[in-house]
Design an enzyme around this catalytic site. Structure first.
Site, PDB file in Angstrom:
ATOM      1  N   ASP A  67       0.771  -1.211   0.170  1.00 17.32           N
ATOM      2  CA  ASP A  67      -0.040  -0.018   0.092  1.00 17.32           C
ATOM      3  C   ASP A  67       0.710   1.273  -0.082  1.00 17.32           C
ATOM      4  O   ASP A  67       1.998   1.283   0.120  1.00 17.32           O
ATOM      5  CB  ASP A  67      -0.891  -0.136   1.294  1.00 17.32           C
ATOM      6  CG  ASP A  67      -0.423  -0.370   2.380  1.00 17.32           C
ATOM      7  OD1 ASP A  67       1.153  -0.513   2.747  1.00 17.32           O
ATOM      8  OD2 ASP A  67      -1.151  -0.928   3.431  1.00 17.32           O
ATOM      9  N   ASN A 136      -7.353  -2.560  14.449  1.00 19.32           N
ATOM     10  CA  ASN A 136      -8.725  -2.832  14.314  1.00 19.32           C
ATOM     11  C   ASN A 136      -8.771  -4.072  13.269  1.00 19.32           C
ATOM     12  O   ASN A 136     -10.076  -4.647  12.752  1.00 19.32           O
ATOM     13  CB  ASN A 136      -9.314  -1.800  13.393  1.00 19.32           C
ATOM     14  CG  ASN A 136      -8.898  -1.219  12.197  1.00 19.32           C
ATOM     15  OD1 ASN A 136      -7.840  -1.952  11.669  1.00 19.32           O
ATOM     16  ND2 ASN A 136      -9.012  -0.166  11.720  1.00 19.32           N
ATOM     17  N   HIS A 138      -7.500  -4.521  10.474  1.00 24.93           N
ATOM     18  CA  HIS A 138      -6.856  -4.181   9.100  1.00 24.93           C
ATOM     19  C   HIS A 138      -5.527  -5.131   8.717  1.00 24.93           C
ATOM     20  O   HIS A 138      -4.844  -5.267   9.267  1.00 24.93           O
ATOM     21  CB  HIS A 138      -6.952  -2.871   8.677  1.00 24.93           C
ATOM     22  CG  HIS A 138      -5.641  -1.971   8.950  1.00 24.93           C
ATOM     23  ND1 HIS A 138      -5.792  -0.820   9.387  1.00 24.93           N
ATOM     24  CD2 HIS A 138      -4.397  -2.221   9.085  1.00 24.93           C
ATOM     25  CE1 HIS A 138      -4.644  -0.380   9.629  1.00 24.93           C
ATOM     26  NE2 HIS A 138      -3.711  -1.135   9.587  1.00 24.93           N
ATOM     27  N   GLU A 143      -9.709  -1.968   5.594  1.00 26.73           N
ATOM     28  CA  GLU A 143     -10.254  -1.540   6.914  1.00 26.73           C
ATOM     29  C   GLU A 143     -11.690  -2.340   7.054  1.00 26.73           C
ATOM     30  O   GLU A 143     -12.064  -2.903   6.094  1.00 26.73           O
ATOM     31  CB  GLU A 143     -10.742  -0.124   6.869  1.00 26.73           C
ATOM     32  CG  GLU A 143      -9.488   1.063   6.709  1.00 26.73           C
ATOM     33  CD  GLU A 143      -8.517   1.126   7.925  1.00 26.73           C
ATOM     34  OE1 GLU A 143      -8.716   0.248   8.973  1.00 26.73           O
ATOM     35  OE2 GLU A 143      -7.819   2.253   8.110  1.00 26.73           O
TER      36      GLU A 143
HETATM   37  C1  F6R Z   1       1.510  -1.372   6.351  1.00 27.77           C
HETATM   38  C2  F6R Z   1       0.405  -1.750   6.285  1.00 27.77           C
HETATM   39  C3  F6R Z   1      -0.531  -2.062   7.636  1.00 27.77           C
HETATM   40  C4  F6R Z   1       0.279  -2.141   8.909  1.00 27.77           C
HETATM   41  C5  F6R Z   1      -0.605  -2.071  10.061  1.00 27.77           C
HETATM   42  C6  F6R Z   1       0.236  -2.279  11.328  1.00 27.77           C
HETATM   43  O1  F6R Z   1       2.196  -1.506   4.817  1.00 27.77           O
HETATM   44  O2  F6R Z   1      -0.259  -2.247   5.326  1.00 27.77           O
HETATM   45  O3  F6R Z   1      -1.669  -2.738   7.529  1.00 27.77           O
HETATM   46  O4  F6R Z   1       0.852  -3.390   8.540  1.00 27.77           O
HETATM   47  O5  F6R Z   1      -1.267  -0.854  10.037  1.00 27.77           O
HETATM   48  O6  F6R Z   1       1.188  -1.169  11.474  1.00 27.77           O
HETATM   49  P1  F6R Z   1       2.367  -1.270  12.540  1.00 27.77           P
HETATM   50  O7  F6R Z   1       3.367  -2.335  12.234  1.00 27.77           O
HETATM   51  O8  F6R Z   1       2.731   0.041  12.396  1.00 27.77           O
HETATM   52  O9  F6R Z   1       1.532  -1.454  13.815  1.00 27.77           O
END
Ligand code: F6R
Length: 242
Positions: A67, A136, A138, A143
């Protein structure tokens, strides 16, 4: 689903890096699906060290990132392209042209989603997709919502994600409100999936994803249907599992 319970973030990172290194050794021209965020930083550090020591080579590896924030250029220090350059790509022998991240400045995000999806498909999808997990539930920026999005698309970030990511920006107002993300369908087409999770604030999401009902309200719960998923977590992140 295999679950590795590691004592802390460093042990989690080492374990995850060994799984990625094994993939590269087994198939030097593999397609790696990559993630950003705080969870994989330590994993990338290990891979950089092992590349410098000559234990693994990225020369033939192709990469596709999950992403990118919509509206940020690749040289913005909070863009995911910048994250990948500074945490991995600039420090290993990967060929820059073989690295792919959605274009956050694309004028037409729908067309960019289609272009990126076609690109991932043309590479045969990921051999190994690395994922973090949002508080959450995701994965990528998919989301919680009413249905599982299939392909790379523009996403409106939820308040929870904007809040969680505000730590990297001057304020929550500076966090982009949209992102381009691989769809759940894109992620599920990877042959193997590796999830890294650390910290107590992920415990609830991990428990719901692994042991709860499969629902788009917890996007990571879809992983229960994938035939080859490995979760590597520290004790805090796995503390909600029965
Ligand atoms: C990042 C991504 C997100 C993160 C998630 C966890 O490329 O796609 O899904 O993996 O938000 O983020 P952290 O590791 O910062 O807790």
């Amino acid at each position: 689903m295999r679950i590795y319970r590691e004592k802390d973030y460093d042990a989690m990172s080492r374990r995850a890096a060994t799984i990625i290194a094994a993939q590269i050794v087994a198939k030097p021209d593999c397609v790696l699906g990559l993630a950003t965020g705080s969870s994989p930083v330590g994993t990338y550090k290990n891979l950089v060290a092992w590349n410098k020591q000559g234990d693994i080579s990225f020369k033939e590896v192709r990469s596709v990132n999950l992403d990118e924030y919509y509206g940020l250029s690749g040289d913005h220090d909070q863009s995911y392209r910048y994250f990948m350059q500074t945490n991995l790509f600039d420090h290993v022998d990967i060929v820059p042209e073989n690295t792919n991240v959605p274009n956050g400045l694309a004028q037409d995000p729908a067309a960019e989603g289609e272009r990126y999806e076609a690109l991932v498909a043309s590479l045969g999808y990921a051999d190994l997709q690395l994922l973090g997990m949002g508080r959450n539930g995701h994965i990528g920026f998919n989301e919680p919502c009413g249905e599982f999005p299939l392909i790379t698309h523009l996403v409106d970030l939820t308040e929870s994600t904007i809040e969680a990511n505000a730590r990297f920006f001057a304020s929550a107002d500076d966090v982009p409100k949209q992102a381009l993300s691989m769809g759940i369908g894109t992620i599920m087409k990877a042959r193997k999936i590796l999830v890294v999770v650390s910290g107590e604030d992920k415990a609830d999401a991990v428990a719901k994803a692994v042991q709860g009902p499969i629902t788009p309200e917890v996007p990571a719960s879809i992983l229960q249907l994938h035939p080859d998923v490995t979760i590597v977590g520290d004790e805090a992140a796995l503390s909600g599992l029965k």
